[in-house]
Enzyme design. Structure first.
Site, PDB file in Angstrom:
ATOM      1  N   ALA A  78      -2.916  -4.208  -2.024  1.00 37.95           N
ATOM      2  CA  ALA A  78      -3.237  -4.172  -0.598  1.00 37.95           C
ATOM      3  C   ALA A  78      -4.671  -3.680  -0.427  1.00 37.95           C
ATOM      4  CB  ALA A  78      -2.264  -3.257   0.126  1.00 37.95           C
ATOM      5  N   TRP A  97       0.794  -1.223   0.000  1.00 36.73           N
ATOM      6  CA  TRP A  97       0.000   0.000   0.000  1.00 36.73           C
ATOM      7  C   TRP A  97       0.831   1.279   0.000  1.00 36.73           C
ATOM      8  CZ3 TRP A  97       2.042   2.339   4.114  1.00 36.73           C
ATOM      9  CH2 TRP A  97       2.615   1.515   5.090  1.00 36.73           C
ATOM     10  N   GLU A 120      10.699  -8.243  -3.728  1.00 36.73           N
ATOM     11  CA  GLU A 120      11.274  -6.987  -3.228  1.00 36.73           C
ATOM     12  C   GLU A 120      10.729  -6.830  -1.823  1.00 36.73           C
ATOM     13  OE1 GLU A 120      11.755  -3.822  -1.650  1.00 36.73           O
ATOM     14  OE2 GLU A 120      10.221  -2.977  -2.988  1.00 36.73           O
ATOM     15  N   CYS A 168      10.231   1.096   1.849  1.00 34.75           N
ATOM     16  CA  CYS A 168      11.150  -0.030   2.059  1.00 34.75           C
ATOM     17  C   CYS A 168      12.598   0.418   1.958  1.00 34.75           C
ATOM     18  CB  CYS A 168      10.862  -1.139   1.051  1.00 34.75           C
ATOM     19  SG  CYS A 168      10.940  -0.607  -0.668  1.00 34.75           S
ATOM     20  N   GLU A 187      13.078  -3.840  10.861  1.00 38.78           N
ATOM     21  CA  GLU A 187      12.641  -2.708  10.053  1.00 38.78           C
ATOM     22  C   GLU A 187      11.584  -1.923  10.819  1.00 38.78           C
ATOM     23  OE1 GLU A 187      11.323  -1.723   5.512  1.00 38.78           O
ATOM     24  OE2 GLU A 187      10.498  -3.550   6.384  1.00 38.78           O
TER      25      GLU A 187
END
Length: 458
Positions: free
Chosen positions: A158, A132, A230, A264, A361
């Site tokens: 998403a 998203w 990814e 990311c 993360e």
């Protein structure tokens, strides 16, 4: 079947309820995409490129509506939504201009009696499972490359950006893409698994977490289908002793909070050599502490809300867990009251191994400050991660930075004196728990093709 509900993260109001496909409708959509692919694969590279170019123009035609919907569905600043659409139009333009040459037949001399031809043939329907945080870009990145290659494309977006996925299908078809060749599917996770196993589907690509990547790779591997993944990362930005501190702070602030920090490839761990650590820390905390959150459609604020309540809750828990294990909050770190899933720009100091702020993360506007002895120690810390998507180096010695990036940084991308964003003519992707495969730069169009050898007697 329960509908998919989209919610405005700035107001917590319901935007729309989207009806999921029945199993029959899903099967029909897959079959229709396969039939459309059988015709599309026969189109010349130049004809495909022409349609790809028109999709770029269609994106710009619908830019205002698409940008407004992205901001409404996931909370990014409206100005950044416009930037996203413009980037996607640029990807279409680059692919239209360069795709035919990338996919053209290649001649090879074998010997005096034999010549060779290498062809890049489409393989069929490619299934994309997308997140998203960049509702348009994530879709463009895999779909445009695969359409250029001659494949059909299915999308499971998403759920919280379902409207954006539907609008993209309309934009593609308005540009002249044959009906059914690209289809947005509103489905459940259980239905998604049936797509992976469907014999019409020849490849699967996912952008998401490492955990999701493992599950999808396993499911696709069981049916011998190639995947491109990814995945997440906790990208390290190294600040060396000769860095311009003011410029470095500017890069590191923007790198952390762009797209509300939900990227990311965002700058997440800031590894600063001890010679300048105190000066950088003071300047960085000062800059982060004055950032504002609010209505993402307004120009008055630096960040909008996080995309969902559960994402904000998870991020705050990571902050609290890090503090419980020895980290200190240098600014931010408090859950705000009121409507909307807002979270303040936050800086954590004394970040050490074993803390979420070091190991994991943090997908939101939380920065981890880490002190290193010198450049060698900083690189050790940067590579001390199970992730390997991107990273950065801040220095006035560009030649030294290039050497460090090329020979020592264990990531798919390195950004020198800038923060990471996608560029159409450069490859995008990572290593280790950040996945495998590459998109952009001419690489993505060859991920899901049959690289076929023809050997001809002269």
């Amino acid at each position: 079947m329960n509908p998919t509900v989209t919610i405005n993260p700035a107001t917590e109001d319901v935007i729309e309820r989207h009806t999921k496909l029945t199993n029959f409708e899903l099967s029909e959509a897959i079959e229709n995409c396969h039939k459309a692919y059988l015709d599309w694969r026969q189109e010349s590279l130049e004809s495909r490129a022409e349609v790809i170019g028109k999709i770029g123009k269609s994106l710009m035609k619908h830019k205002d509506d698409l940008a407004a919907l992205m901001t409404k569905e996931m909370g990014k600043l409206l100005s950044q939504s416009h930037e996203e659409v413009e980037l996607c139009a640029g990807i279409c333009e680059y692919t239209a201009e360069n795709g035919p040459a990338e996919l053209a037949d290649e001649d090879r001399d074998i010997d005096d009696e034999t010549r060779g031809i290498i062809t890049y043939s489409p393989i069929g329907v490619i299934y994309g499972i997308q997140p998203w945080n960049y509702p348009t870009y994530q879709v463009i990145r895999y779909s445009i490359a695969n359409l250029m290659a001659g494949n059909g494309v299915l999308l499971k977006h998403a759920s919280n950006v379902t409207g954006s996925g539907k609008l993209l299908q309309k934009i593609y078809e308005d540009a002249g893409l044959p009906k059914h060749l690209f289809r947005t599917l509103v489905i459940s996770h259980e239905q998604s698994d049936t797509i992976i196993s469907n014999e019409r589907v020849r490849g699967v690509t996912l952008t998401g977490s490492s955990e999701a990547g493992r599950m999808i790779a396993q499911k696709a591997g069981k049916v011998l289908k190639k995947t491109v993944l990814e995945l997440g990362s906790n990208d390290a930005y190294i600040v060396l002793a000769d860095a311009d501190i003011e410029a470095a702070v500017d890069v590191c602030v923007n790198g952390r909070v762009y797209n509300n920090g939900e990227t990311c490839i965002a700058a997440k761990r800031f590894i600063v050599v001890e010679d300048i650590y105190d000066d950088f820390r003071d300047a960085y905390v000062k800059a982060m502490s004055v950032l504002t959150t609010g209505d993402p459609t307004s120009d008055e604020f630096d960040m909008g809300p996080m995309a969902r309540k559960d994402l904000r809750d998870d991020l705050h828990k990571q902050v609290l867990d890090s503090v419980a294990k020895g980290a200190e909050i240098l600014c931010g770190g408090e859950m705000p009251d009121g409507k909307g899933y807002f979270y303040p720009s936050t800086v954590l100091g004394n970040v050490l191994p074993g803390q979420p702020a070091y190991d994991d993360e943090l997908f939101g506007p939380v920065a981890s400050l880490i002190k290193a002895k010198d450049a060698e120690d900083a690189m050790r810390i940067a590579n001390d991660s199970r992730f390997g998507l991107g990273g950065g180096i801040l220095t006035t010695d560009t030649d030294k930075a290039i050497e460090l990036a090329r020979d020592h940084f264990d990531t798919g991308m390195v950004f020198i004196n800038r923060f990471g964003l996608a560029v159409p003519n450069m490859p995008f992707g990572g290593v280790k728990d950040s996945g495998y495969g590459r998109e952009h730069g001419g690489f993505g169009v060859k991920e899901f093709v049959n690289i076929k050898s023809l050997l001809i007697q002269k």
